[in-house]
Design a protein around this motif. Structure first.
Motif, PDB file in Angstrom:
ATOM      1  N   ARG A   1       0.841  -1.201   0.000  1.00  0.00           N
ATOM      2  CA  ARG A   1       0.000   0.000   0.000  1.00  0.00           C
ATOM      3  C   ARG A   1       0.870   1.243   0.000  1.00  0.00           C
ATOM      4  NH1 ARG A   1      -5.412  -0.060   0.808  1.00  0.00           N
ATOM      5  NH2 ARG A   1      -6.354  -2.128   1.100  1.00  0.00           N
ATOM      6  N   ILE A   2       0.423   2.245  -0.735  1.00  0.00           N
ATOM      7  CA  ILE A   2       1.063   3.555  -0.714  1.00  0.00           C
ATOM      8  C   ILE A   2       0.036   4.574  -0.239  1.00  0.00           C
ATOM      9  CG2 ILE A   2       2.744   3.016  -2.522  1.00  0.00           C
ATOM     10  CD1 ILE A   2       0.918   4.383  -4.530  1.00  0.00           C
ATOM     11  N   ARG A   3       0.497   5.736   0.210  1.00  0.00           N
ATOM     12  CA  ARG A   3      -0.396   6.762   0.725  1.00  0.00           C
ATOM     13  C   ARG A   3      -0.447   7.944  -0.242  1.00  0.00           C
ATOM     14  NH1 ARG A   3       2.714   4.982   4.702  1.00  0.00           N
ATOM     15  NH2 ARG A   3       4.089   6.816   4.607  1.00  0.00           N
ATOM     16  N   LEU A   4      -1.647   8.459  -0.457  1.00  0.00           N
ATOM     17  CA  LEU A   4      -1.869   9.592  -1.340  1.00  0.00           C
ATOM     18  C   LEU A   4      -2.528  10.709  -0.540  1.00  0.00           C
ATOM     19  CD1 LEU A   4      -3.432   7.696  -4.404  1.00  0.00           C
ATOM     20  CD2 LEU A   4      -1.014   8.147  -3.964  1.00  0.00           C
ATOM     21  N   SER A   5      -2.082  11.937  -0.743  1.00  0.00           N
ATOM     22  CA  SER A   5      -2.660  13.052  -0.003  1.00  0.00           C
ATOM     23  C   SER A   5      -2.613  14.322  -0.836  1.00  0.00           C
ATOM     24  CB  SER A   5      -1.920  13.268   1.327  1.00  0.00           C
ATOM     25  OG  SER A   5      -0.553  13.587   1.103  1.00  0.00           O
ATOM     26  N   ILE A   6      -3.550  15.219  -0.562  1.00  0.00           N
ATOM     27  CA  ILE A   6      -3.571  16.543  -1.166  1.00  0.00           C
ATOM     28  C   ILE A   6      -3.693  17.572  -0.054  1.00  0.00           C
ATOM     29  CG2 ILE A   6      -4.467  15.912  -3.429  1.00  0.00           C
ATOM     30  CD1 ILE A   6      -7.234  16.487  -2.469  1.00  0.00           C
ATOM     31  N   GLU A   7      -3.264  18.784  -0.337  1.00  0.00           N
ATOM     32  CA  GLU A   7      -3.304  19.835   0.675  1.00  0.00           C
ATOM     33  C   GLU A   7      -4.749  20.081   1.123  1.00  0.00           C
ATOM     34  OE1 GLU A   7      -1.840  24.477   1.289  1.00  0.00           O
ATOM     35  OE2 GLU A   7      -1.478  23.418  -0.608  1.00  0.00           O
ATOM     36  N   GLY A   8      -4.970  20.017   2.409  1.00  0.00           N
ATOM     37  CA  GLY A   8      -6.292  20.263   2.951  1.00  0.00           C
ATOM     38  C   GLY A   8      -7.231  19.081   2.884  1.00  0.00           C
ATOM     39  N   GLY A   9      -6.769  17.941   2.393  1.00  0.00           N
ATOM     40  CA  GLY A   9      -7.612  16.766   2.255  1.00  0.00           C
ATOM     41  C   GLY A   9      -7.099  15.609   3.089  1.00  0.00           C
ATOM     42  N   GLU A  10      -7.911  14.562   3.181  1.00  0.00           N
ATOM     43  CA  GLU A  10      -7.525  13.390   3.948  1.00  0.00           C
ATOM     44  C   GLU A  10      -6.539  12.523   3.169  1.00  0.00           C
ATOM     45  OE1 GLU A  10     -10.846  11.156   5.270  1.00  0.00           O
ATOM     46  OE2 GLU A  10     -11.551  12.702   6.658  1.00  0.00           O
ATOM     47  N   THR A  11      -5.671  11.842   3.895  1.00  0.00           N
ATOM     48  CA  THR A  11      -4.753  10.879   3.295  1.00  0.00           C
ATOM     49  C   THR A  11      -5.489   9.564   3.060  1.00  0.00           C
ATOM     50  OG1 THR A  11      -2.829  11.887   4.364  1.00  0.00           O
ATOM     51  CG2 THR A  11      -2.602   9.605   3.601  1.00  0.00           C
ATOM     52  N   VAL A  12      -5.304   8.990   1.872  1.00  0.00           N
ATOM     53  CA  VAL A  12      -5.923   7.712   1.557  1.00  0.00           C
ATOM     54  C   VAL A  12      -4.830   6.724   1.186  1.00  0.00           C
ATOM     55  CG1 VAL A  12      -8.055   8.813   0.759  1.00  0.00           C
ATOM     56  CG2 VAL A  12      -6.243   8.279  -0.895  1.00  0.00           C
ATOM     57  N   GLU A  13      -5.151   5.442   1.256  1.00  0.00           N
ATOM     58  CA  GLU A  13      -4.210   4.401   0.879  1.00  0.00           C
ATOM     59  C   GLU A  13      -4.648   3.758  -0.435  1.00  0.00           C
ATOM     60  OE1 GLU A  13      -3.875   1.646   4.116  1.00  0.00           O
ATOM     61  OE2 GLU A  13      -2.198   2.762   4.981  1.00  0.00           O
ATOM     62  N   ALA A  14      -3.680   3.474  -1.282  1.00  0.00           N
ATOM     63  CA  ALA A  14      -3.947   2.817  -2.558  1.00  0.00           C
ATOM     64  C   ALA A  14      -3.200   1.496  -2.605  1.00  0.00           C
ATOM     65  CB  ALA A  14      -3.500   3.705  -3.718  1.00  0.00           C
ATOM     66  N   PRO A  15      -3.882   0.396  -2.945  1.00  0.00           N
ATOM     67  CA  PRO A  15      -3.190  -0.888  -3.074  1.00  0.00           C
ATOM     68  C   PRO A  15      -2.374  -0.924  -4.370  1.00  0.00           C
ATOM     69  CG  PRO A  15      -5.501  -1.129  -3.643  1.00  0.00           C
ATOM     70  CD  PRO A  15      -5.327   0.282  -3.176  1.00  0.00           C
ATOM     71  N   VAL A  16      -1.215  -1.549  -4.309  1.00  0.00           N
ATOM     72  CA  VAL A  16      -0.382  -1.740  -5.494  1.00  0.00           C
ATOM     73  C   VAL A  16       0.156  -3.167  -5.469  1.00  0.00           C
ATOM     74  CG1 VAL A  16       0.275   0.679  -5.786  1.00  0.00           C
ATOM     75  CG2 VAL A  16       1.644  -0.789  -4.303  1.00  0.00           C
ATOM     76  N   PHE A  17       0.264  -3.764  -6.641  1.00  0.00           N
ATOM     77  CA  PHE A  17       0.819  -5.111  -6.735  1.00  0.00           C
ATOM     78  C   PHE A  17       2.200  -5.009  -7.363  1.00  0.00           C
ATOM     79  CE2 PHE A  17       1.574  -9.263  -8.700  1.00  0.00           C
ATOM     80  CZ  PHE A  17       1.334 -10.089  -7.612  1.00  0.00           C
ATOM     81  N   ILE A  18       3.207  -5.455  -6.632  1.00  0.00           N
ATOM     82  CA  ILE A  18       4.593  -5.385  -7.079  1.00  0.00           C
ATOM     83  C   ILE A  18       4.996  -6.734  -7.666  1.00  0.00           C
ATOM     84  CG2 ILE A  18       6.961  -4.845  -6.453  1.00  0.00           C
ATOM     85  CD1 ILE A  18       4.973  -2.518  -6.173  1.00  0.00           C
ATOM     86  N   VAL A  19       5.400  -6.730  -8.911  1.00  0.00           N
ATOM     87  CA  VAL A  19       5.770  -7.953  -9.624  1.00  0.00           C
ATOM     88  C   VAL A  19       7.224  -8.305  -9.317  1.00  0.00           C
ATOM     89  CG1 VAL A  19       5.911  -9.072 -11.878  1.00  0.00           C
ATOM     90  CG2 VAL A  19       4.142  -7.343 -11.443  1.00  0.00           C
ATOM     91  N   ASP A  20       7.442  -9.513  -8.876  1.00  0.00           N
ATOM     92  CA  ASP A  20       8.783  -9.975  -8.524  1.00  0.00           C
ATOM     93  C   ASP A  20       9.625 -10.169  -9.784  1.00  0.00           C
ATOM     94  OD1 ASP A  20      10.957 -10.925  -7.171  1.00  0.00           O
ATOM     95  OD2 ASP A  20       9.949 -12.637  -6.263  1.00  0.00           O
TER      96      ASP A  20
END
Length: 354
Positions: free
Chosen positions: A131-150
């Motif tokens: 998971r990575i975190r995404l945020s914008i100024e004045g907004g809530e931080t959200v998490e985005a799932p990512v799949f990492i290929v070996d």
């Protein structure tokens, strides 16, 4: 490895239709902010790689829209049925800066004129679901799932959605509008046996990257993700497009969208051989044949779901049949069970016990 060149800002003047669309969206954005709506990030599932011994990377996907701030303690609406038209009435926020963070790593990306986030950043993550975190100024931080290929993974799945995993009869204008704007995911019908087939593929090929490639609009990602989850399809990245005018034309090209993303996958994962799954209701066979001709080393097999006569009529007919220029096998069947049997014969699936 050759890196995919990220989106660049067009230097040519915007098409008239795009200028009109932007003007309307600006009015809607001012109206929405006046009603108390705030910029909110809707995260989509991304994917990435370990860099084959080099620098790791992630393709970050999402959209910035105006929404009413949630009440404290409000449960997630991930599995709440939502009709398609609600997705299309959301107001996107263009060109907003978004911070992406993972551990101590922090990068800045920017939404495009449609509010869509689609950017590649360098970040080292362990293979598998992260998971990575995404945020914008004045907004809530959200998490985005990512799949990492070996690094060791050499097999992947690319699947169409409409009439391949879900019966929609999309090309017919009236039914397309009905399916997109009126029905929710509960009313859509899964194609028999496809979810079982895809689950068997994930078991037979550990670490398998799953990509759902469709000409549908980014607006309906939440609806499609709920449909896939409810019908037990494996988690994966949805690669959709943005309907409406571009900087130089009235409408986007669906086939070009698919071709561009297939080319990108070939560049990003040069060692991966893809199982390409689609249907025979127009463009998929020719798109996959072109990709196989250009990248034979990246195609393990092509699986085409054969539409019923009624589905073919609603879809505007069948493809005329594309030549198979490479050595990859092409298989055909009307459902997931038939394709599963053929893939087992090819050795891409293990035989089911009993």
């Amino acid at each position: 490895m050759t890196h995919w060149d990220p989106m660049t800002v067009a230097t040519t003047p915007l098409h008239l239709a795009a200028r009109v669309e932007d003007a309307v969206q600006n009015l809607r954005q001012r109206w929405g902010r006046g009603r108390g709506l705030v910029p909110t990030i809707v995260p989509f599932t991304g994917y990435g790689g370990t860099g084959y011994g080099g620098t790791g990377w992630v393709r970050v996907l999402g959209r910035v829209v105006l929404r009413r701030p949630p009440d404290p303690g409000t449960p997630s609406d991930e599995f709440t049925p939502i009709r398609g038209w609600r997705s299309f009435t959301s107001v996107h926020v263009p060109n907003v800066e978004v911070q992406v963070s993972s551990g101590r790593s922090r990068r800045s990306i920017r939404a495009d004129r449609g509010g869509v986030l689609d950017a590649r950043i360098e970040v080292r993550l362990a293979p598998g679901w992260q998971r990575i975190r995404l945020s914008i100024e004045g907004g809530e931080t959200v998490e985005a799932p990512v799949f990492i290929v070996d690094d060791d993974v050499d097999f992947g799945l690319v699947s169409d959605i409409d009439d391949t995993v879900m019966v929609t009869a999309l090309p017919r204008p009236f039914l397309a509008a009905w399916n997109t704007f009126v029905l929710d995911e509960h009313a859509r019908t899964p194609v028999a046996g496809m979810a079982v087939l895809y689950e068997r593929l994930t078991v037979a090929h550990p670490g398998l990257p799953v990509i759902y490639l469709s000409t549908g609009a980014w607006n309906v990602v939440p609806t499609l993700a709920r449909f896939l989850g409810r019908n037990l399809y494996p988690r994966g990245t949805l690669l959709l497009t943005d309907w409406g005018p571009t900087h130089d034309r009235w409408f986007r090209s669906g086939p070009d969208h698919k071709r561009t993303n297939l080319e990108r996958l070939a560049l990003e994962f040069p060692r991966v051989r893809w199982l390409l799954v689609g249907d025979d209701g127009q463009h998929d066979p020719s798109i996959y044949a072109d990709f196989e001709a250009a990248h034979p080393q990246n195609v393990a097999a092509v699986a085409i779901r054969q539409l019923t006569t009624g589905q073919a009529v609603l879809a505007g007919g069948r493809s005329e049949g594309a030549p198979h220029p490479g050595s990859a096998p092409w298989i055909y069947a009307p459902d997931g069970a038939g394709l599963s049997a053929r893939l087992t014969e090819l050795g891409l699936l293990q035989k089911e016990p009993g």
